[in-house]
Design a protein around this motif. Structure first.
Motif, PDB file in Angstrom:
ATOM      1  N   UNK A 404      64.056 -48.530  33.377  1.00 14.06           N
ATOM      2  CA  UNK A 404      63.336 -48.832  34.609  1.00 14.06           C
ATOM      3  C   UNK A 404      62.255 -47.789  34.876  1.00 14.06           C
ATOM      4  N   UNK A 407      59.390 -47.871  32.025  1.00 19.77           N
ATOM      5  CA  UNK A 407      58.780 -49.139  31.617  1.00 19.77           C
ATOM      6  C   UNK A 407      57.264 -49.067  31.578  1.00 19.77           C
ATOM      7  N   UNK A 509      65.283 -57.370  33.650  1.00 21.01           N
ATOM      8  CA  UNK A 509      66.538 -56.743  33.202  1.00 21.01           C
ATOM      9  C   UNK A 509      67.469 -56.584  34.391  1.00 21.01           C
ATOM     10  N   UNK A 511      70.102 -54.775  36.662  1.00 24.75           N
ATOM     11  CA  UNK A 511      70.464 -53.374  36.900  1.00 24.75           C
ATOM     12  C   UNK A 511      71.894 -53.340  37.439  1.00 24.75           C
TER      13      UNK A 511
ATOM     14  N   UNK B 179      64.119 -53.379  46.409  1.00 25.01           N
ATOM     15  CA  UNK B 179      64.954 -52.202  46.630  1.00 25.01           C
ATOM     16  C   UNK B 179      64.240 -50.922  46.245  1.00 25.01           C
ATOM     17  N   UNK B 180      63.467 -50.998  45.197  1.00 22.70           N
ATOM     18  CA  UNK B 180      62.843 -49.776  44.697  1.00 22.70           C
ATOM     19  C   UNK B 180      61.618 -50.122  43.867  1.00 22.70           C
ATOM     20  N   UNK B 181      60.640 -49.213  43.895  1.00 24.71           N
ATOM     21  CA  UNK B 181      59.493 -49.389  42.997  1.00 24.71           C
ATOM     22  C   UNK B 181      59.429 -48.146  42.123  1.00 24.71           C
ATOM     23  N   UNK B 182      59.359 -48.353  40.827  1.00 20.67           N
ATOM     24  CA  UNK B 182      59.345 -47.208  39.923  1.00 20.67           C
ATOM     25  C   UNK B 182      58.013 -46.474  40.040  1.00 20.67           C
ATOM     26  N   UNK B 183      58.033 -45.154  39.835  1.00 17.04           N
ATOM     27  CA  UNK B 183      56.794 -44.385  39.898  1.00 17.04           C
ATOM     28  C   UNK B 183      55.830 -44.790  38.787  1.00 17.04           C
ATOM     29  N   UNK B 187      58.098 -50.785  37.054  1.00 21.01           N
ATOM     30  CA  UNK B 187      58.661 -52.044  37.528  1.00 21.01           C
ATOM     31  C   UNK B 187      59.216 -51.958  38.950  1.00 21.01           C
ATOM     32  N   UNK B 188      59.611 -53.095  39.475  1.00 21.90           N
ATOM     33  CA  UNK B 188      60.239 -53.172  40.795  1.00 21.90           C
ATOM     34  C   UNK B 188      61.710 -53.508  40.612  1.00 21.90           C
ATOM     35  N   UNK B 189      62.538 -52.944  41.476  1.00 25.20           N
ATOM     36  CA  UNK B 189      63.937 -53.348  41.463  1.00 25.20           C
ATOM     37  C   UNK B 189      64.139 -54.295  42.635  1.00 25.20           C
ATOM     38  N   UNK B 196      70.954 -56.930  41.243  1.00 24.12           N
ATOM     39  CA  UNK B 196      69.672 -56.238  41.156  1.00 24.12           C
ATOM     40  C   UNK B 196      69.027 -56.496  39.801  1.00 24.12           C
ATOM     41  N   UNK B 198      65.451 -55.495  37.397  1.00 29.81           N
ATOM     42  CA  UNK B 198      64.196 -54.776  37.225  1.00 29.81           C
ATOM     43  C   UNK B 198      63.175 -55.790  36.733  1.00 29.81           C
TER      44      UNK B 198
END
Lengths: 678, 212
Positions: A404, A407, A509, A511, B179-183, B187-189, B196, B198
């Motif tokens: 994650x 990516x 994917x 989680x 829920x979350x956004x990767x830096x 991707x987004x969760x 959940x 990704x």
């Protein structure tokens, strides 16, 4: 063990001996494989589905005098045909005459899991549901009423906790009963909306009136559903059958006729309704109490948060590699100590007795003494330790967090986040890592990933970096090489992504909350990767040792010397004798270090025994960089050929050799020109 | 030429800007062809080209593009609703049809079909004045973390991805939570029905949602 066996052969073999054939289906990460292990014990083989890279586990066991065989199907979310996993799962269900189908369901995530169950019920085979992870569901505040679920679906439901083997006995008894009853059990018909039901019935009637033949021998109703869902494979299979074209056209007309409200997308409606039905059933049988978020969930959330995620990742990576170096180093020293004091003298005297002290005896010793010692000191301590830790990261769910976080970076290399797993595995041994690229969905990705893996320093090359650079001119230079390699992998990845046609495959994917992995699946996963090292890399390593031994002991080796001199001395600024070492490195990379020392002694006398006297720091640095970049060994080339074909294997090999020479030459030029390093 | 304006408009509606590489893919031509065509359009004053970003329609270009888009989508509707032509074929055939349809024919189709709001793929049909009744949806990527939204549409032509998403329960009408956004534009969760997932940015920009 029998990785290349076709599963048809294995299934036919076990079928003759067993009373009932049972298949296990389920979503990924529902504990399906753990359950399979409990059902079959150690009695399982892995076989490839013919022509596919997906593997099936097949095993058998005896219960109360009844012999059962189990097939562990790939974990899928649906019985479609859009990925190899799904295709194999579905095909296996059609092709093998399965007596009972166990659908493993995650009780903590019932709604999503029931989607597959509903699809499986359409198959009209005896189904038993294993309601797994009930303990975890309770922790998340969900209690599922198994009896109510069984009543609603019309099939037996057995509660299990696969990680502890709970409920397995009950499951087996239920399966045997279901198998004995056969398909006499009335299947509960899933009720869809009026419009959809009408369309299904309409098409079913149309099919039955025209022909009794259906693809894969499924029921007319199932075939009708598949066609209405717009399943590409069924449409293709039908077009080959008699009356097939008419049926496909009729189905197409049904999917577009619909109402004119704009929602005439029947294929999507099928899955929408199935999802709605699944969550409706789940709601009716689940009682929920609100529970505070579990620690495992909070940790997962923390591991992907922007602020904590990346520092945590850096910490985990440092911990991972230091453990490998430390633990691996201890083990390696221990093993070589035992070998040199106990085994090696024995081998020497045995060979001496049988073959004398002539050339033949020496060649044999190269293979069985030095060869086996090399893989014992690299293979077991570093590769095995590494794969154990990697399996732990994977099973705990942390690798998904890494995928994650990385990516977007991986995208620039033309890969998606999950490709980080084979890339990391390359740091153990390239062979299983390249096999691991099978999880990637496109050939483009597999080609890019394999090329990059070849450039990831495996434990053998780490040994060279440590021995030739870190131990002689300092650890800082060792780390410099590692950093440089990482940069190079990045540059090559970005380059390949630009050159090759196509786009990186998008990431989708699941989680999972973190889990404590079961020892069973940990050891299984570790072995799964390590076995490629043992059965593919080891034999080639040993043969390589014999070959080098023969060349060396017969003196034939030196005839290459003058041919390579211009390249090695001219371009790379290395002593010409090193050229031989580089050529022979293709047999076994860690051998380059031993050879370097041995050849130095021959050429320069005793002073050569010290690497520093033999080569300058610059030369050592160039040597280590060149050794690390070009294609690791024959074992890797053969696996590349197996996975991607000879053409690509040669392309990758030639590319890395060229790159190694180029980088070495530039480095040598820059260093001698500007004196960047002492 | 009209073909280009329509494709640029489609891409603008989808991504905000039309990149030449996407344009080449959309029209199934080489990037070189696109570059020279864009030069032509620039001369006519239909588009402006922003280096490294892509092509944007001018007011005049947009008027042309909207007209073609209207005819194209009405033609698709005609093909699927009245002639029962296969859904997936309708787009290709409509590409030919749109050039022989004038505004009178377009109005006739509209009347016959009782004023359809969207094409068979769920995208809005512009009205006779060139207004596009954009549903107020936005791409999932533009959502902040810890927000809930409902999926309005998924603009993806490739079936496998669409099917895969639908097997996970990700389809129009479904509620989800970011829920979350990767830096680093990662991707987004996203949480759907308690699970959940990704989703890469490329996937998330195809999913259009409405905040709830």
């Amino acid at each position: 063990m029998k990785g290349d066996r076709s599963c048809h052969g294995v299934v036919d073999e076990v079928k003759g001996e067993v009373d009932f054939l049972v298949a296990l289906a389920g979503n990924p990460n529902t504990g399906k494989s753990t359950l399979f292990n409990h059902l079959t014990g150690l009695n399982a083989v892995t076989a490839n589905y013919p022509g596919k890279t997906v593997e099936l586990n097949i095993g058998s066991s005896l219960h109360d005098g009844i012999n059962l065989a189990f097939i562990d199907l790939p974990g899928t979310y649906a019985l479609g045909a859009i990925s190899e996993d799904q295709w194999v799962a579905r095909r296996s269900l059609f092709e093998y005459d399965i007596d009972v189908l166990i659908v493993v369901v995650d009780a903590s995530n019932l709604a999503r899991n029931l989607y597959l169950v509903l699809q499986c019920l359409e198959l009209n085979k005896p189904v038993v549901i294993a309601l797994n992870m009930v303990d975890y569901a309770v922790k998340t505040g969900q209690i599922v009423d198994a009896t109510a679920l069984s009543k609603l679906l019309g099939v037996p439901v057995v509660e299990t906790v696969a990680s502890r083997g709970q409920g397995v006995k009950n499951l087996v008894e239920t399966v045997i009963n279901a198998a004995k009853e056969g398909s006499k059990r009335p299947a509960v018909r899933i009720e869809y909306s009026e419009r959809l039901s009408a369309a299904i019935a309409d098409l079913e009637r149309f099919i039955s009136e025209l022909t009794t033949e259906t693809p894969q021998g499924v029921t007319a109703r199932f075939a009708a559903m598949m066609l209405l869902e717009g399943d590409a494979e069924f449409i293709e299979l039908y077009s080959k059958l008699k009356h097939g074209r008419e049926i496909v056209d009729y189905a197409k007309a049904l999917t577009v006729r619909g109402d004119s409200s704009g929602s005439d997308d029947l294929p999507l409606d099928v899955s929408r309704e199935r999802h709605a039905l699944a969550s409706n059933i789940a709601d009716r049988v689940t009682s929920r109490t609100s529970q505070p978020a579990l620690l495992s969930q909070r940790l997962r959330d923390l591991s992907v948060s922007p602020h904590a995620g990346l520092p945590l990742l850096a910490g985990v990576m440092i911990a991972l590699f230091s453990t490998i170096f430390y633990v691996g180093g201890l083990l390696s020293d221990f093993i070589s100590g035992v070998w040199e004091s106990a085994v090696s003298p024995l081998l020497h005297s045995a060979v001496g007795l049988l073959l004398g002290t002539g050339v033949a005896g020496k060649v044999i010793l190269w293979g069985i003494d030095a060869g086996i010692l090399a893989w014992l000191t690299v293979g077991v301590p570093y590769v095995l330790t590494f794969y154990l830790l990697l399996s732990f990261l994977e099973d705990s769910g942390y690798l998904n967090s890494i995928a994650f976080l990385l990516d977007s970076t991986m995208h620039k290399l033309g890969l998606h986040g999950r490709a980080i797993i084979p890339l990391l595995a390359g740091a153990g041994c390239n062979v299983p890592a390249i096999m691991g690229t099978r999880v990637l969905s496109t050939r483009r990705e597999r080609f890019i990933a394999s090329t990059l893996i070849v450039m990831v320093p495996c434990s053998a090359r780490l040994a060279v970096i440590v021995g030739a650079v870190a131990n002689t001119i300092g650890w800082a230079y060792g780390f410099f090489i590692l950093g440089f390699e990482a940069l190079l992998v990045g540059v090559v990845g970005v380059g390949l992504n630009r050159i090759l046609p196509g786009k990186p495959y998008p990431l989708v994917m699941e989680m999972f909350p973190f889990r404590i992995p079961s020892l069973w699946s940990l050891s299984k996963k570790t072995w799964y990767r390590f076995k490629d090292f043992v059965f593919i890399a080891l034999p080639l390593i040993t043969i390589g040792s014999f070959a080098v031994g023969a060349l060396y002991e017969t003196g034939f080796l030196w005839s290459f010397n003058s041919v390579l001199a211009p390249l090695v001395t001219g371009l790379l600024g290395l002593p010409s004798v090193v050229g031989l070492v580089l050529v022979l490195g293709i047999l076994r990379k860690e051998l380059t270090l031993e050879l370097l020392l041995a050849l130095a002694v021959v050429q320069y006398g005793a002073t050569g025994a010290s690497l520093q006297a033999f080569m300058s720091p610059v030369q050592l640095l160039v040597f280590a960089v060149v050794v690390t970049i070009y294609v690791p060994c024959v074992a890797t080339v053969s696996v590349l050929a197996k996975e991607l074909g000879w053409k690509d294997a040669l392309k990758i090999s030639a590319f890395t050799i060229g790159l190694a020479v180029l980088v070495g030459a530039i480095m040598n030029g820059a260093v001698t020109q500007f004196g960047l390093v002492r | 030429m009209q073909e280009y304006l329509e494709a640029i408009l489609r891409l603008e509606l989808k991504y905000g800007v039309a990149r030449t590489s996407d344009l080449a893919r959309e029209l199934n031509v080489t990037p070189g062809t696109v570059t020279s065509a864009v030069e032509q359009l620039k001369k006519f004053g239909f588009v402006v080209h922003e280096p490294y970003k892509g092509v944007r329609l001018t007011e005049a270009g947009r008027r042309q593009g909207v007209t073609m888009l209207r005819r194209h989508r009405l033609a698709e509707r005609l093909l699927t609703d009245l002639l029962h032509v296969n859904w997936s074929k309708s787009h290709r055939i409509a590409c030919e049809f749109e050039h022989v349809i004038d505004e009178d024919v377009a109005r006739a189709i509209e009347k016959q079909l009782k004023g359809p709001a969207t094409c068979p793929h769920g995208n809005p049909i512009p009205d006779a004045d060139g207004n596009i009744n954009e549903d107020k949806s936005m791409p999932l990527v533009s959502l902040g973390t810890k927000t809930n939204a409902v999926v309005v549409k998924i603009v993806e032509e490739k079936e496998p991805l669409l099917k895969y998403l639908s097997s996970l329960g990700l389809m129009p009408g479904v509620e989800l939570r970011v829920e979350q956004k990767a830096p680093l534009h990662g991707p987004l969760m996203v949480n759907v029905h308690g699970s959940s997932y990704a989703l890469g940015r490329d996937v998330a920009s195809l999913i259009f949602v409405k905040k709830v």
